[in-house]
Design a protein around this motif. Structure first.
Motif, PDB file in Angstrom:
ATOM      1  N   MET A 167      -0.574  -3.887 -22.672  1.00  0.00           N
ATOM      2  CA  MET A 167       0.108  -4.073 -21.338  1.00  0.00           C
ATOM      3  C   MET A 167      -1.064  -4.003 -20.411  1.00  0.00           C
ATOM      4  O   MET A 167      -1.763  -2.622 -20.438  1.00  0.00           O
ATOM      5  CB  MET A 167       1.003  -2.608 -21.189  1.00  0.00           C
ATOM      6  CG  MET A 167       2.229  -3.336 -19.858  1.00  0.00           C
ATOM      7  SD  MET A 167       3.461  -1.975 -20.064  1.00  0.00           S
ATOM      8  CE  MET A 167       4.316  -2.497 -21.519  1.00  0.00           C
ATOM      9  N   CYS A 168      -1.451  -4.720 -19.475  1.00  0.00           N
ATOM     10  CA  CYS A 168      -2.682  -4.513 -18.715  1.00  0.00           C
ATOM     11  C   CYS A 168      -2.222  -4.820 -17.069  1.00  0.00           C
ATOM     12  O   CYS A 168      -1.077  -4.429 -16.735  1.00  0.00           O
ATOM     13  CB  CYS A 168      -3.659  -5.460 -19.294  1.00  0.00           C
ATOM     14  SG  CYS A 168      -5.037  -4.750 -19.328  1.00  0.00           S
TER      15      CYS A 168
ATOM     16  N   HIS B 110       1.815 -12.280 -17.237  1.00  0.00           N
ATOM     17  CA  HIS B 110       2.774 -11.542 -18.049  1.00  0.00           C
ATOM     18  C   HIS B 110       2.051 -10.339 -18.541  1.00  0.00           C
ATOM     19  O   HIS B 110       1.140 -10.493 -19.232  1.00  0.00           O
ATOM     20  CB  HIS B 110       3.519 -12.367 -18.986  1.00  0.00           C
ATOM     21  CG  HIS B 110       4.162 -11.815 -20.086  1.00  0.00           C
ATOM     22  ND1 HIS B 110       4.139 -11.787 -21.235  1.00  0.00           N
ATOM     23  CD2 HIS B 110       5.261 -10.564 -20.028  1.00  0.00           C
ATOM     24  CE1 HIS B 110       5.085 -10.993 -21.965  1.00  0.00           C
ATOM     25  NE2 HIS B 110       5.619 -10.176 -21.224  1.00  0.00           N
ATOM     26  N   ASN B 111       2.607  -9.062 -18.185  1.00  0.00           N
ATOM     27  CA  ASN B 111       2.386  -8.044 -18.893  1.00  0.00           C
ATOM     28  C   ASN B 111       3.643  -7.648 -19.906  1.00  0.00           C
ATOM     29  O   ASN B 111       4.733  -7.654 -19.413  1.00  0.00           O
ATOM     30  CB  ASN B 111       2.279  -6.777 -18.182  1.00  0.00           C
ATOM     31  CG  ASN B 111       0.780  -6.978 -17.719  1.00  0.00           C
ATOM     32  OD1 ASN B 111       0.004  -7.635 -17.829  1.00  0.00           O
ATOM     33  ND2 ASN B 111       0.655  -5.881 -16.511  1.00  0.00           N
ATOM     34  N   GLY B 112       3.307  -7.342 -21.315  1.00  0.00           N
ATOM     35  CA  GLY B 112       4.190  -6.852 -22.177  1.00  0.00           C
ATOM     36  C   GLY B 112       4.552  -7.809 -23.260  1.00  0.00           C
ATOM     37  O   GLY B 112       3.495  -8.621 -23.627  1.00  0.00           O
TER      38      GLY B 112
ATOM     39  N   HIS C  97      -4.359 -15.319 -19.629  1.00  0.00           N
ATOM     40  CA  HIS C  97      -3.438 -15.732 -18.671  1.00  0.00           C
ATOM     41  C   HIS C  97      -4.184 -16.284 -17.257  1.00  0.00           C
ATOM     42  O   HIS C  97      -5.294 -15.977 -17.046  1.00  0.00           O
ATOM     43  CB  HIS C  97      -2.289 -14.714 -18.319  1.00  0.00           C
ATOM     44  CG  HIS C  97      -1.561 -14.185 -19.430  1.00  0.00           C
ATOM     45  ND1 HIS C  97      -0.556 -13.553 -19.492  1.00  0.00           N
ATOM     46  CD2 HIS C  97      -2.145 -13.908 -20.823  1.00  0.00           C
ATOM     47  CE1 HIS C  97       0.090 -13.067 -20.502  1.00  0.00           C
ATOM     48  NE2 HIS C  97      -1.003 -13.353 -21.464  1.00  0.00           N
TER      49      HIS C  97
ATOM     50  N   ARG D 187      -5.802  -9.275 -19.311  1.00  0.00           N
ATOM     51  CA  ARG D 187      -5.094  -9.415 -20.746  1.00  0.00           C
ATOM     52  C   ARG D 187      -5.424  -8.325 -21.682  1.00  0.00           C
ATOM     53  O   ARG D 187      -6.629  -8.135 -21.774  1.00  0.00           O
ATOM     54  CB  ARG D 187      -5.213 -10.610 -21.313  1.00  0.00           C
ATOM     55  CG  ARG D 187      -4.257 -10.850 -22.502  1.00  0.00           C
ATOM     56  CD  ARG D 187      -4.353 -12.274 -23.011  1.00  0.00           C
ATOM     57  NE  ARG D 187      -3.499 -12.618 -24.130  1.00  0.00           N
ATOM     58  CZ  ARG D 187      -4.092 -13.068 -25.313  1.00  0.00           C
ATOM     59  NH1 ARG D 187      -5.279 -13.276 -25.509  1.00  0.00           N
ATOM     60  NH2 ARG D 187      -3.026 -12.966 -26.485  1.00  0.00           N
ATOM     61  N   TRP D 188      -4.389  -7.839 -22.344  1.00  0.00           N
ATOM     62  CA  TRP D 188      -4.629  -6.953 -23.480  1.00  0.00           C
ATOM     63  C   TRP D 188      -3.824  -7.555 -24.684  1.00  0.00           C
ATOM     64  O   TRP D 188      -2.564  -7.380 -24.492  1.00  0.00           O
ATOM     65  CB  TRP D 188      -4.067  -5.323 -23.201  1.00  0.00           C
ATOM     66  CG  TRP D 188      -4.826  -4.683 -24.687  1.00  0.00           C
ATOM     67  CD1 TRP D 188      -3.611  -4.027 -25.290  1.00  0.00           C
ATOM     68  CD2 TRP D 188      -5.858  -4.165 -24.686  1.00  0.00           C
ATOM     69  NE1 TRP D 188      -4.525  -3.352 -26.354  1.00  0.00           N
ATOM     70  CE2 TRP D 188      -6.011  -3.491 -26.089  1.00  0.00           C
ATOM     71  CE3 TRP D 188      -7.178  -4.395 -24.449  1.00  0.00           C
ATOM     72  CZ2 TRP D 188      -6.724  -2.971 -26.938  1.00  0.00           C
ATOM     73  CZ3 TRP D 188      -8.379  -4.122 -25.156  1.00  0.00           C
ATOM     74  CH2 TRP D 188      -8.028  -3.289 -26.224  1.00  0.00           C
TER      75      TRP D 188
ATOM     76  N   THR E 296      -1.537  -9.199 -27.375  1.00  0.00           N
ATOM     77  CA  THR E 296      -0.871  -8.650 -28.388  1.00  0.00           C
ATOM     78  C   THR E 296      -0.360  -9.783 -29.457  1.00  0.00           C
ATOM     79  O   THR E 296      -0.222  -9.502 -30.451  1.00  0.00           O
ATOM     80  CB  THR E 296       0.677  -8.074 -27.850  1.00  0.00           C
ATOM     81  OG1 THR E 296       1.351  -9.349 -27.002  1.00  0.00           O
ATOM     82  CG2 THR E 296       0.359  -7.000 -26.865  1.00  0.00           C
ATOM     83  N   HIS E 297      -0.326 -11.039 -28.830  1.00  0.00           N
ATOM     84  CA  HIS E 297       0.217 -12.221 -29.514  1.00  0.00           C
ATOM     85  C   HIS E 297      -0.935 -13.384 -29.175  1.00  0.00           C
ATOM     86  O   HIS E 297      -1.179 -13.836 -28.169  1.00  0.00           O
ATOM     87  CB  HIS E 297       1.408 -12.748 -29.280  1.00  0.00           C
ATOM     88  CG  HIS E 297       2.636 -11.605 -29.564  1.00  0.00           C
ATOM     89  ND1 HIS E 297       2.599 -10.633 -29.056  1.00  0.00           N
ATOM     90  CD2 HIS E 297       3.640 -11.973 -30.354  1.00  0.00           C
ATOM     91  CE1 HIS E 297       3.719  -9.993 -29.617  1.00  0.00           C
ATOM     92  NE2 HIS E 297       4.418 -11.006 -30.303  1.00  0.00           N
TER      93      HIS E 297
ATOM     94  N   ASP F 200       2.931 -15.235 -26.772  1.00  0.00           N
ATOM     95  CA  ASP F 200       4.291 -15.067 -26.678  1.00  0.00           C
ATOM     96  C   ASP F 200       4.653 -15.496 -25.169  1.00  0.00           C
ATOM     97  O   ASP F 200       5.719 -16.214 -24.999  1.00  0.00           O
ATOM     98  CB  ASP F 200       5.021 -13.560 -26.846  1.00  0.00           C
ATOM     99  CG  ASP F 200       3.900 -12.526 -25.992  1.00  0.00           C
ATOM    100  OD1 ASP F 200       2.804 -12.946 -25.717  1.00  0.00           O
ATOM    101  OD2 ASP F 200       4.296 -11.427 -25.979  1.00  0.00           O
ATOM    102  N   THR F 201       3.654 -15.130 -24.260  1.00  0.00           N
ATOM    103  CA  THR F 201       3.886 -15.446 -22.884  1.00  0.00           C
ATOM    104  C   THR F 201       4.067 -16.983 -22.450  1.00  0.00           C
ATOM    105  O   THR F 201       5.020 -17.265 -21.684  1.00  0.00           O
ATOM    106  CB  THR F 201       2.747 -15.107 -21.897  1.00  0.00           C
ATOM    107  OG1 THR F 201       2.493 -13.751 -22.329  1.00  0.00           O
ATOM    108  CG2 THR F 201       2.947 -15.359 -20.487  1.00  0.00           C
TER     109      THR F 201
HETATM  110  N1  GLU Z   1       1.852 -10.242 -24.925  1.00  0.00           N
HETATM  111  C1  GLU Z   1       0.993 -11.022 -23.920  1.00  0.00           C
HETATM  112  C2  GLU Z   1      -0.313 -11.516 -24.629  1.00  0.00           C
HETATM  113  O1  GLU Z   1      -0.433 -11.257 -25.691  1.00  0.00           O
HETATM  114  C3  GLU Z   1       0.625 -10.184 -22.768  1.00  0.00           C
HETATM  115  C4  GLU Z   1      -0.368  -8.991 -23.185  1.00  0.00           C
HETATM  116  C5  GLU Z   1      -0.584  -7.957 -21.979  1.00  0.00           C
HETATM  117  O2  GLU Z   1       0.231  -7.371 -21.524  1.00  0.00           O
HETATM  118  O3  GLU Z   1      -1.855  -8.106 -21.318  1.00  0.00           O
HETATM  119  O4  GLU Z   1      -1.073 -12.449 -23.932  1.00  0.00           O
END
Ligand code: GLU
Length: 244
Positions: free
Chosen positions: A1-2, A99-101, A86, A73-74, A76-77, A125-126
Motif C-alpha cells: 500500500m503506497c 490505486h492503493n490496495g 500506475h 507503487r508498492w 503486489t500483483h 490487479d488495478t
Molecule cells: N495492487 C496494486 C499493484 O500491485 C497497488 C499496489 C499499491 O498499493 O501500491 O499495482
C-alpha cells in the motif's frame, strides 16, 4: 500500500504532484507515475524507480495542467516495472486510475472483461478497475456513477482516484480499507493518502470512511457512498506538523 496525491485548482499541477509524492517517499515504493491533461488529452507518465526519475522524465515537457493525480507503487500483483506502474488506462486511455490496495477478485473480473473484448496491458490487479469503469460508462456516461457501479463489483481494498478526458473538470476518489483524505483549499482541492502530502497546502481535511466516493472539483466536493447514499462530512483541522 503506497502513496496517492491529487490536485484540482488554478495552479500548475506537476510541481504539486511531484512535491506531494516526495512527501510520501518515507513509505518506500518501487515506481511512480502521474496523470495530467495536456492540450485537452489525458496523458500518463510513469516508470519504475524514484520520484526524481519521474521528475526527470517530465522535465522539459510542456505540461500546463491544473488537474492531475500521482502515485507511488508498492507492487503486489505484477513485477515493479514501467508498464505495471500506475496510472492505468482503459482500452482507449480516456480513463486513468491510480490505486492503493489489493483487488481480491481481479482474475474473475479480468476474464469477464477480456471476454467482452477488453485488452489488458499489464499484470496488475488495478488495471481491471479502469476497464470495468469503461464498461459501466457505456451504459451510464457519468464518471461518478460509472465508478460507483464498478466498485460495487470489486472485492478487496482500495484508495482510488479516477480521471477521464470525457469529464476533465473532476477527480473521483473512493476508499475501502486504505486511507484517503480530501484537503480543502480556497478555489482548489486536494486528495491524498497521507496528511504529509497536504500539510504544505492546507490544514483543512475531510477523512473519508470505507465505501465513500467523492466527486472532487476545484470549488466543491460531493461525498456519497458507493450505494448512492449521501454522506455529510466534517472538515477537521490538522494540528500536527510535518516532523510529528
Ligand atoms: N495492487 C496494486 C499493484 O500491485 C497497488 C499496489 C499499491 O498499493 O501500491 O499495482
Amino acid at each position: 500500500m503506497c502513496g496517492i496525491i491529487g490536485y484540482i485548482g488554478p495552479k500548475n499541477v506537476v510541481p504539486i504532484l511531484l512535491d506531494g509524492l516526495r512527501r510520501l517517499e518515507y513509505r518506500g515504493y518501487d515506481s511512480a507515475g502521474i496523470a495530467v491533461f495536456q492540450k485537452d488529452s489525458l496523458v500518463m507518465f510513469k516508470q519504475a524507480g524514484k520520484v526524481n526519475d519521474l521528475a526527470a522524465l517530465v522535465k522539459g515537457i510542456n505540461i500546463n495542467s491544473s488537474i492531475g493525480m500521482g502515485h507511488t507503487r508498492w507492487a503486489t500483483h505484477g513485477s515493479p516495472n514501467d508498464i505495471n506502474a500506475h496510472p492505468h488506462g482503459d482500452c482507449r486511455e480516456r480513463i486513468a486510475v491510480i490505486h492503493n490496495g489489493i483487488i481480491e477478485n481481479y482474475s474473475t473480473l479480468r476474464k469477464r472483461l477480456e471476454q467482452l473484448g477488453h485488452i489488458m496491458r499489464t499484470e496488475t490487479d488495478t488495471e481491471v478497475i479502469a476497464h470495468l469503469i469503461e464498461e459501466k460508462y457505456r451504459q451510464n456516461p457519468d464518471l461518478t456513477t460509472a465508478t460507483r457501479l464498478a466498485l460495487l463489483e470489486v472485492r478487496g481494498t482500495y484508495g482510488l482516484l479516477v480521471m477521464s478526458s470525457d469529464e476533465p473538470d473532476k477527480i473521483i476518489a473512493a476508499r475501502r480499507g486504505s486511507p484517503l483524505m480530501i484537503g480543502v483549499g480556497e478555489g482548489e482541492n486536494f486528495v491524498a493518502s497521507d496528511a504529509a502530502a497536504l500539510i504544505d497546502h492546507t490544514r483543512n481535511v475531510i477523512y473519508l470512511d470505507d465505501d465513500d466516493i467523492v466527486c472532487l472539483r476545484a470549488d466543491s466536493y460531493n461525498v456519497k457512498t458507493i450505494r448512492d447514499e449521501l454522506r455529510s462530512k466534517q472538515v477537521e483541522e490538522i494540528t500536527f506538523n510535518l516532523e510529528q
